[in-house]
Design a protein around this motif. Structure first.
Motif, mmCIF file in Angstrom:
data_model
loop_
_atom_site.group_PDB
_atom_site.id
_atom_site.type_symbol
_atom_site.label_atom_id
_atom_site.label_comp_id
_atom_site.label_asym_id
_atom_site.label_seq_id
_atom_site.Cartn_x
_atom_site.Cartn_y
_atom_site.Cartn_z
ATOM 1 N N MET A 2 0.821 -1.204 0.000
ATOM 2 C CA MET A 2 0.000 0.000 0.000
ATOM 3 C C MET A 2 0.859 1.260 0.000
ATOM 4 O O MET A 2 0.572 2.221 -0.719
ATOM 5 C CB MET A 2 -0.928 -0.016 1.214
ATOM 6 N N SER A 3 1.939 1.252 0.785
ATOM 7 C CA SER A 3 2.826 2.409 0.816
ATOM 8 C C SER A 3 3.496 2.603 -0.543
ATOM 9 O O SER A 3 3.627 3.732 -1.030
ATOM 10 C CB SER A 3 3.885 2.218 1.903
ATOM 11 N N ALA A 4 3.921 1.509 -1.155
ATOM 12 C CA ALA A 4 4.545 1.602 -2.478
ATOM 13 C C ALA A 4 3.551 2.117 -3.508
ATOM 14 O O ALA A 4 3.903 2.925 -4.390
ATOM 15 C CB ALA A 4 5.079 0.235 -2.888
ATOM 16 N N LEU A 32 2.484 -8.521 -4.898
ATOM 17 C CA LEU A 32 2.380 -8.537 -3.438
ATOM 18 C C LEU A 32 1.033 -8.038 -2.927
ATOM 19 O O LEU A 32 0.816 -7.973 -1.714
ATOM 20 C CB LEU A 32 3.499 -7.677 -2.834
ATOM 21 N N ALA A 33 0.126 -7.670 -3.846
ATOM 22 C CA ALA A 33 -1.125 -7.025 -3.444
ATOM 23 C C ALA A 33 -2.009 -7.954 -2.624
ATOM 24 O O ALA A 33 -2.009 -9.175 -2.801
ATOM 25 C CB ALA A 33 -1.882 -6.550 -4.675
ATOM 26 N N GLU A 34 -2.771 -7.348 -1.738
ATOM 27 C CA GLU A 34 -3.797 -8.040 -0.967
ATOM 28 C C GLU A 34 -5.161 -7.468 -1.358
ATOM 29 O O GLU A 34 -5.239 -6.502 -2.117
ATOM 30 C CB GLU A 34 -3.532 -7.861 0.535
ATOM 31 N N LEU A 71 -4.945 -0.175 -6.613
ATOM 32 C CA LEU A 71 -4.153 -0.795 -7.666
ATOM 33 C C LEU A 71 -4.860 -0.700 -9.015
ATOM 34 O O LEU A 71 -4.240 -0.400 -10.044
ATOM 35 C CB LEU A 71 -3.894 -2.258 -7.303
ATOM 36 N N THR A 72 -6.163 -0.944 -9.025
ATOM 37 C CA THR A 72 -6.939 -0.861 -10.263
ATOM 38 C C THR A 72 -6.895 0.550 -10.842
ATOM 39 O O THR A 72 -6.730 0.730 -12.061
ATOM 40 C CB THR A 72 -8.398 -1.274 -9.992
ATOM 41 N N SER A 91 -9.773 -10.856 -7.144
ATOM 42 C CA SER A 91 -9.966 -9.490 -7.639
ATOM 43 C C SER A 91 -8.825 -9.061 -8.534
ATOM 44 O O SER A 91 -9.027 -8.370 -9.539
ATOM 45 C CB SER A 91 -10.106 -8.514 -6.467
ATOM 46 N N VAL A 92 -7.607 -9.475 -8.186
ATOM 47 C CA VAL A 92 -6.444 -9.151 -9.020
ATOM 48 C C VAL A 92 -6.544 -9.885 -10.355
ATOM 49 O O VAL A 92 -6.265 -9.317 -11.417
ATOM 50 C CB VAL A 92 -5.137 -9.509 -8.289
#
Length: 515
Positions: free
Chosen positions: A8-10, A36-38, A45-46, A82-83
């Motif tokens: 999230m920070s990245a 690495l996404a959750e 991200l989307t 979702s990813v």
């Protein structure tokens, strides 16, 4: 709280990076975030991915080999559904041209998409199917997909067990995708047939599992929308099998066959009749003497002992039969033979809304086809029967069909309103129908005023189409006169468009009540 070096920070740090940098040397960081996404990271991200790959420049980046590799190895294989879903949405952007689809195939992305069609996660499977269907919109694009052996093998793999006991849901889902692709056009149909994608549907039809056979019928209903589908289903013996099923159901007093199998068979036959609306096809299905209609006609009866599904499917078949000249003549002959006791007449007066909507749809199709084949002697000879059938819409002898239909448009049920307006439009295409509507005060009031019930946009378009037809009809002008104010107001409405403001209807004298 997440640590500073969390995904999230990245992601937040990448939001401030200029677009040109994101599309070049910072691109690996983006895919590292994807890897690495959750679940909580997906919305942000989307948004970031959409920004990177939007427009023509974004598509150019999407075609790059390193991006394709990252989509294949990371995004499409991600643990989070979702990813995987938004990765499939990216793939869909490259599903419109043969060159772009070739990029997806050669990079291994398209075979991965094909594998996800049978994914256990339904949302992912639907997104993957949408990619294939986007390819099916153009024959040359679909050909690129089916000519790629790894992709075709991944698509066909779930269908390998079709016909055995307990076919997987994935196999049935894949069959449905191929059927939708084939139904997209005649060329697409030929491509699917040539690569063997339709053969598993025949194995499903011949299965001993009744549920598998029902799924096969859903596939056949899609294939029936194409001329090649009619020929293929006939040559494969499927049509004969379905007709035999209707005969077996006709001898049945109810039970599982009539409750589950028969409606699906009738729906498929209706699709064949509607999309192959020529006499040769109609007579092949209905029989030269209309024997299919005669055997099914009792199932229209309100108290026939059959479920609503059978009755509605039968009405759909009768409506579809009326699409052809030969079918129209057979349907009206059946109505004339039954006389005042015809089940179709009873359903036009029924309190069951779904049955009434189905019956109104049948009469609308009979009117449309009567206008289409108006010059045919047999059709012209059957018009008194159609007029008599239309009179069954009226609740009493003192109410004309036009007034009765206009009253249905004022009801709160949208299904009844749409069915009534469409029947009015179909009537307007007939010379005698237009003259009748011109004499209906309720219809004229409907077309020149806004009613008590607020109509939907689609209903307003139907109403506007009816006004346009009647305003230009010489039969309406002949009844009302060229200088009629009603004709002028209908023409004004036709010119202004479906969403034009109309004055409220003025109160009138209440009609007599029957107690």
């Amino acid at each position: 709280r997440r640590p500073p070096d969390s995904p999230m920070s990245a992601l937040h740090s990448l939001l401030t990076v200029p677009l040109d940098e994101l599309r070049t040397h910072r691109l690996p960081e983006l895919f590292q975030c994807i890897d690495l996404a959750e679940e909580a990271d997906v919305p942000l991200l989307t948004a970031l991915v959409d920004r990177v790959f939007e427009g023509a420049d974004g598509l150019a980046v999407l075609r790059q080999a390193q991006v394709q590799q990252a989509i294949r190895d990371s995004a499409l294989a991600h643990d989070d559904p979702s990813v995987r879903c938004f990765a499939l949405m990216l793939c869909r952007r490259l599903a419109s041209t043969p060159s772009d689809v070739r990029v997806l195939c050669e990079s291994g992305v398209m075979p991965a998409v094909a594998g996800l069609v049978s994914e256990a996660e339904l949302a992912v499977a639907e997104k993957a199917a949408q990619v294939i269907m986007a390819c099916a919109k153009a024959p040359d694009v679909l050909k690129t997909v089916l000519d790629h052996p790894p992709t075709l093998q991944r698509l066909l793999a779930p269908c390998a067990t079709v016909g055995g006991a307990g076919i997987s849901t994935a196999g049935l889902r894949t069959l449905a995708v191929f059927a939708e692709a084939a139904a997209a056009g005649e060329e697409q149909y030929a491509l699917c047939e040539a690569c063997g994608a339709l053969a598993p549907a025949l194995a499903a039809w011949n299965s001993s599992d009744e549920l598998v056979r029902l799924n096969a019928l859903e596939v056949f209903a899609l294939l029936a929308r194409r001329t090649r589908g009619m020929a293929w289903l006939t040559a494969s013996g499927v049509v004969d099998g379905m007709l035999a099923s209707t005969r077996a159901a006709g001898a049945d007093t109810g039970g599982a066959l009539a409750a589950l199998h028969l409606p699906a068979v009738l729906h498929c036959l209706a699709e064949l009749l509607e999309h192959n609306d020529h006499d040769e096809a109609a007579l092949a299905l209905l029989g030269a003497d209309g024997s299919l209609l005669r055997s099914l006609w009792p199932k229209i009866e309100p108290a026939a002992g059959h479920g609503d599904g059978v009755r509605e499917a039968t009405l759909s078949l009768v409506r579809a039969a009326g699409c052809s000249r030969a079918g129209l003549v057979h349907v009206l002959a059946q109505v004339a033979e039954q006389g005042e006791h015809a089940g179709l007449r009873k359903q036009l007066r029924a309190s069951n809304e779904r049955a009434k909507v189905g019956a109104l749809g049948v009469v609308a199709q009979l009117c449309i086809s009567s206008a289409r084949y108006a010059e045919d002697p047999a059709v012209a000879h059957a018009q008194p029967t159609l007029r008599s059938l239309l009179a069954s819409v009226s609740p009493s002898e003192t109410t004309g069909p036009g007034d009765a239909l206009a009253a249905l448009v004022a009801l709160p049920s949208p299904d009844l309103r749409v069915a009534a307006i469409r029947l009015l439009r179909a009537l307007a295409a007939l010379d005698w129908g237009a003259s009748h509507l011109a004499r209906s005060e309720a219809v004229l009031d409907l077309l020149t005023h806004s009613g008590r019930v607020q109509l939907s946009p689609d209903e307003l378009r139907e109403k506007h189409g009816l006004a346009s037809v009647l305003a230009d009809s010489p039969h309406v002008v002949g009844v009302l006169g060229a200088g009629s104010g009603v004709v002028r107001r209908m023409r004004d409405f036709a010119a202004a468009g479906p969403f034009a403001h109309l004055p409220r209807s003025e109160p009138g004298v209440m009609s007599p009540m029957t107690i």
